[in-house]
Each structure stands twice: as structure tokens, then as C-alpha cells.
Design a protein around this motif. Structure first.
Motif, mmCIF file in Angstrom:
data_model
loop_
_atom_site.group_PDB
_atom_site.id
_atom_site.type_symbol
_atom_site.label_atom_id
_atom_site.label_comp_id
_atom_site.label_asym_id
_atom_site.label_seq_id
_atom_site.Cartn_x
_atom_site.Cartn_y
_atom_site.Cartn_z
ATOM 1 N N GLN A 1 0.842 -1.190 0.000
ATOM 2 C CA GLN A 1 0.000 0.000 0.000
ATOM 3 C C GLN A 1 0.875 1.237 0.000
ATOM 4 O O GLN A 1 1.832 1.352 0.773
ATOM 5 C CB GLN A 1 -0.948 0.037 1.205
ATOM 6 C CG GLN A 1 -1.912 1.223 1.149
ATOM 7 C CD GLN A 1 -3.113 1.057 2.051
ATOM 8 O OE1 GLN A 1 -3.146 0.180 2.906
ATOM 9 N NE2 GLN A 1 -4.122 1.894 1.864
ATOM 10 N N GLY B 1 -0.424 5.177 -0.462
ATOM 11 C CA GLY B 1 -1.521 6.083 -0.786
ATOM 12 C C GLY B 1 -2.722 5.294 -1.260
ATOM 13 O O GLY B 1 -3.175 4.363 -0.601
ATOM 14 N N ASN B 2 -3.248 5.661 -2.446
ATOM 15 C CA ASN B 2 -4.433 4.970 -2.972
ATOM 16 C C ASN B 2 -4.075 3.804 -3.896
ATOM 17 O O ASN B 2 -4.935 3.285 -4.601
ATOM 18 C CB ASN B 2 -5.354 5.968 -3.687
ATOM 19 C CG ASN B 2 -4.689 6.590 -4.903
ATOM 20 O OD1 ASN B 2 -3.567 6.238 -5.281
ATOM 21 N ND2 ASN B 2 -5.383 7.534 -5.537
ATOM 22 N N HIS B 3 -2.815 3.420 -3.872
ATOM 23 C CA HIS B 3 -2.332 2.289 -4.668
ATOM 24 C C HIS B 3 -2.136 1.108 -3.719
ATOM 25 O O HIS B 3 -1.349 1.184 -2.778
ATOM 26 C CB HIS B 3 -1.009 2.676 -5.338
ATOM 27 C CG HIS B 3 -0.424 1.599 -6.208
ATOM 28 N ND1 HIS B 3 0.855 1.702 -6.713
ATOM 29 C CD2 HIS B 3 -0.918 0.418 -6.661
ATOM 30 C CE1 HIS B 3 1.122 0.630 -7.429
ATOM 31 N NE2 HIS B 3 0.056 -0.162 -7.418
ATOM 32 N N LYS B 4 -2.867 0.011 -3.977
ATOM 33 C CA LYS B 4 -2.912 -1.066 -2.995
ATOM 34 C C LYS B 4 -3.020 -2.425 -3.687
ATOM 35 O O LYS B 4 -3.667 -2.554 -4.727
ATOM 36 C CB LYS B 4 -4.127 -0.842 -2.079
ATOM 37 C CG LYS B 4 -4.296 -1.789 -0.919
ATOM 38 C CD LYS B 4 -5.501 -1.334 -0.079
ATOM 39 C CE LYS B 4 -5.754 -2.212 1.121
ATOM 40 N NZ LYS B 4 -6.925 -1.750 1.908
ATOM 41 N N THR C 1 -5.769 -1.989 -6.587
ATOM 42 C CA THR C 1 -6.587 -0.780 -6.625
ATOM 43 C C THR C 1 -5.698 0.443 -6.798
ATOM 44 O O THR C 1 -4.570 0.487 -6.315
ATOM 45 C CB THR C 1 -7.436 -0.632 -5.348
ATOM 46 O OG1 THR C 1 -6.576 -0.416 -4.219
ATOM 47 C CG2 THR C 1 -8.273 -1.863 -5.105
ATOM 48 N N HIS C 2 -6.251 1.419 -7.496
ATOM 49 C CA HIS C 2 -5.539 2.682 -7.717
ATOM 50 C C HIS C 2 -6.560 3.730 -8.127
ATOM 51 O O HIS C 2 -7.391 3.487 -9.002
ATOM 52 C CB HIS C 2 -4.468 2.523 -8.802
ATOM 53 C CG HIS C 2 -3.624 3.748 -8.992
ATOM 54 N ND1 HIS C 2 -3.896 4.715 -9.932
ATOM 55 C CD2 HIS C 2 -2.510 4.177 -8.340
ATOM 56 C CE1 HIS C 2 -2.991 5.666 -9.864
ATOM 57 N NE2 HIS C 2 -2.137 5.366 -8.909
ATOM 58 N N GLY C 3 -6.505 4.869 -7.474
ATOM 59 C CA GLY C 3 -7.384 5.969 -7.854
ATOM 60 C C GLY C 3 -8.855 5.636 -7.764
ATOM 61 O O GLY C 3 -9.668 6.159 -8.544
ATOM 62 N N GLY C 4 -9.227 4.744 -6.860
ATOM 63 C CA GLY C 4 -10.636 4.414 -6.676
ATOM 64 C C GLY C 4 -11.165 3.330 -7.577
ATOM 65 O O GLY C 4 -12.344 2.974 -7.485
#
Length: 246
Positions: free
Chosen positions: A9, A11-14, A37-40
Motif C-alpha cells: 500500500q 496512498g491509494n495504490h494497494k 486498486t488505484h485511484g478508486g
């Protein structure tokens, strides 16, 4: 019920591993699913068979809104890879399925329309997830004749499908490889039988040795990390494959 574990993980990159279902019937091979996941938005890798769909869906939903899944990456055509496709498409008909061109007229038998499938050429290519570029890496004949792995250069993760897979006994089914020499004994027979070409294996080893990889994540068994990644590549490079037991 399957469990989830965040393996990367920033930030928003998971990356989330969806693994180990003790309630799975004994006659089904255990599988790992992975969510990026990335950017929602999310991409689900080798989502599994119809039989395990409820367990995978429940586990994924605990980590991520399934309605935000942009697509599915299918490394090849096997039923334990993507026979759940129609069930995912019932939930989100707009999802895309990235797959080798070789299987783009076969996998639709599991469900979907012409618009569902993004056929990958033999040389692979990039898949964009809200600006994050993931690379489809050729792995043909390992074990399928049209086969891809997925590389995330930011997370330094290679999803390796059946390469690296091990059929683990219950006492040794941890998420990560802890003792390489002990673990690899559970991978040897699988690789000798299911990997069909020594030449294809050699090319794959050369190709992925040029990538920066912290985690090598197979579809079955435990995840290789750190020095065990290159240790596995070296072991695989020396192994003679395409060998039946008889």
C-alpha cells in the motif's frame, strides 16, 4: 471463508491477496486471488471458479467496493481462473476482461459479450488502471499456450499465475514462503508436469530477471519475497519441465 491480506500500500495504490478458504471442499484446488486498486478503481486478477465466487466476493467486499471494479485479468483459460466470470458480470456488466487473444473466443463460453473482452497480443502490453500502468508479461506455454503474467513496476510485484505455484499441506500453508528449500519440494512435481516447454521457461526466466520484483505472487500456494524471488527464478531455470510421471 477466504481471508484478505494487504501486501502493498502506498496512498491509494494497494494490492490485496485473497487467500485460504478452510471451508473449501477438499475436491477443489485452493486458489489465490489478487486485487489491485488505484485511484478508486480496481482490477481483480484470476478471480477463480464459480464454486468459490461467494467466498471471493465476500472477502473482496470487506476491502473494496465491488462496483468500482474496472475489470478482470485472466492469465489463461482454466476454470479455476475465470469460470466465475458470468457471476462478476451479473454484478457489473461493464467490466472488461483482459486475456490472451488466443482465448478471446473460448472464455466467452463462461459469459460476457464481444465488448467484455480485451484481447492481448502475444507480446503483451500495458493495462491502465486510473493512470497506473500495469504490464501484461508473456508467459506462453507456462502452462497454457496463451498465457500472461501481470507486472506492477511501482509496487514491484509480479503476479505469476501458475508459475511458482505449490500444492501445500495444511501445516505449511502460510501466506509467504518462510523456508525456500522446504517449500520448493511442494512445487517441483507441479512444475515438471504442468509447464510444457523448456524453451518457453528459459525465455520467461530471462525476461523476468530484468524486472525489479519484491513479491512474486502465484495463483496457488505461498508468495515469494525478497531474495526468494530470484532464488525461485534460478531454480525454475534449471528445472527440466514437460515431464509426465510415467
Amino acid at each position: 471463508m477466504k481471508t484478505t491480506k494487504t501486501i502493498f500500500q502506498d496512498g491509494n495504490h494497494k494490492w490485496v491477496a485473497i487467500v485460504r478458504d478452510p471451508q473449501r471442499p477438499d475436491y477443489l484446488i485452493d486458489t489465490n486471488e489478487y486485487l489491485v486498486t488505484h485511484g478508486g478503481q480496481g482490477l481483480l486478477l484470476d478471480p477463480g471458479g464459480a464454486e468459490v465466487f461467494p467466498a471471493v466476493f465476500s472477502a473482496l467486499s470487506s476491502e473494496f467496493d465491488p462496483s468500482a471494479l474496472a475489470g478482470i485479468f485472466a492469465s489463461h483459460q482454466d476454470p479455476d481462473i475465470c469460470s466465475s466470470l458470468a457471476l462478476w458480470l451479473e454484478f457489473n456488466p461493464d467490466m472488461r476482461c483482459y486475456v490472451s487473444w488466443l482465448w478471446s473466443s473460448f472464455i466467452p463460453h463462461f459469459g460476457g459479450s464481444a465488448e467484455t473482452f480485451v484481447a492481448l497480443p502475444d507480446e503483451g502490453g500495458d493495462i491502465s488502471l486510473e493512470g497506473l500502468m500495469l504490464r501484461a508479461v508473456p508467459a506462453h506455454y507456462l502452462h497454457s499456450s496463451g498465457n500472461f503474467h501481470l507486472y506492477d513496476r511501482v509496487a514491484r510485484i509480479l503476479f505469476s499465475g501458475d508459475v511458482g505455484a505449490a500444492l501445500l499441506p495444511p501445516a505449511e500453508d502460510g501466506l509467504f514462503v518462510e523456508d525456500f528449500d522446504r517449500h520448493i519440494r511442494h512445487a517441483e512435481a507441479f512444475h515438471k508436469r504442468w509447464m510444457g516447454s523448456n524453451e518457453a521457461k528459459r525465455r520467461w526466466c530471462e525476461r523476468v530477471s530484468q524486472l525489479d520484483i519484491d513479491l512474486l505472487c502465484p495463483q496457488h500456494g505461498a508468495i515469494y519475497q525478497g531474495a526468494d524471488v530470484q532464488r525461485f527464478i534460478n531454480w525454475f531455470d534449471e528445472l527440466q519441465v514437460g515431464i509426465a510421471g510415467a
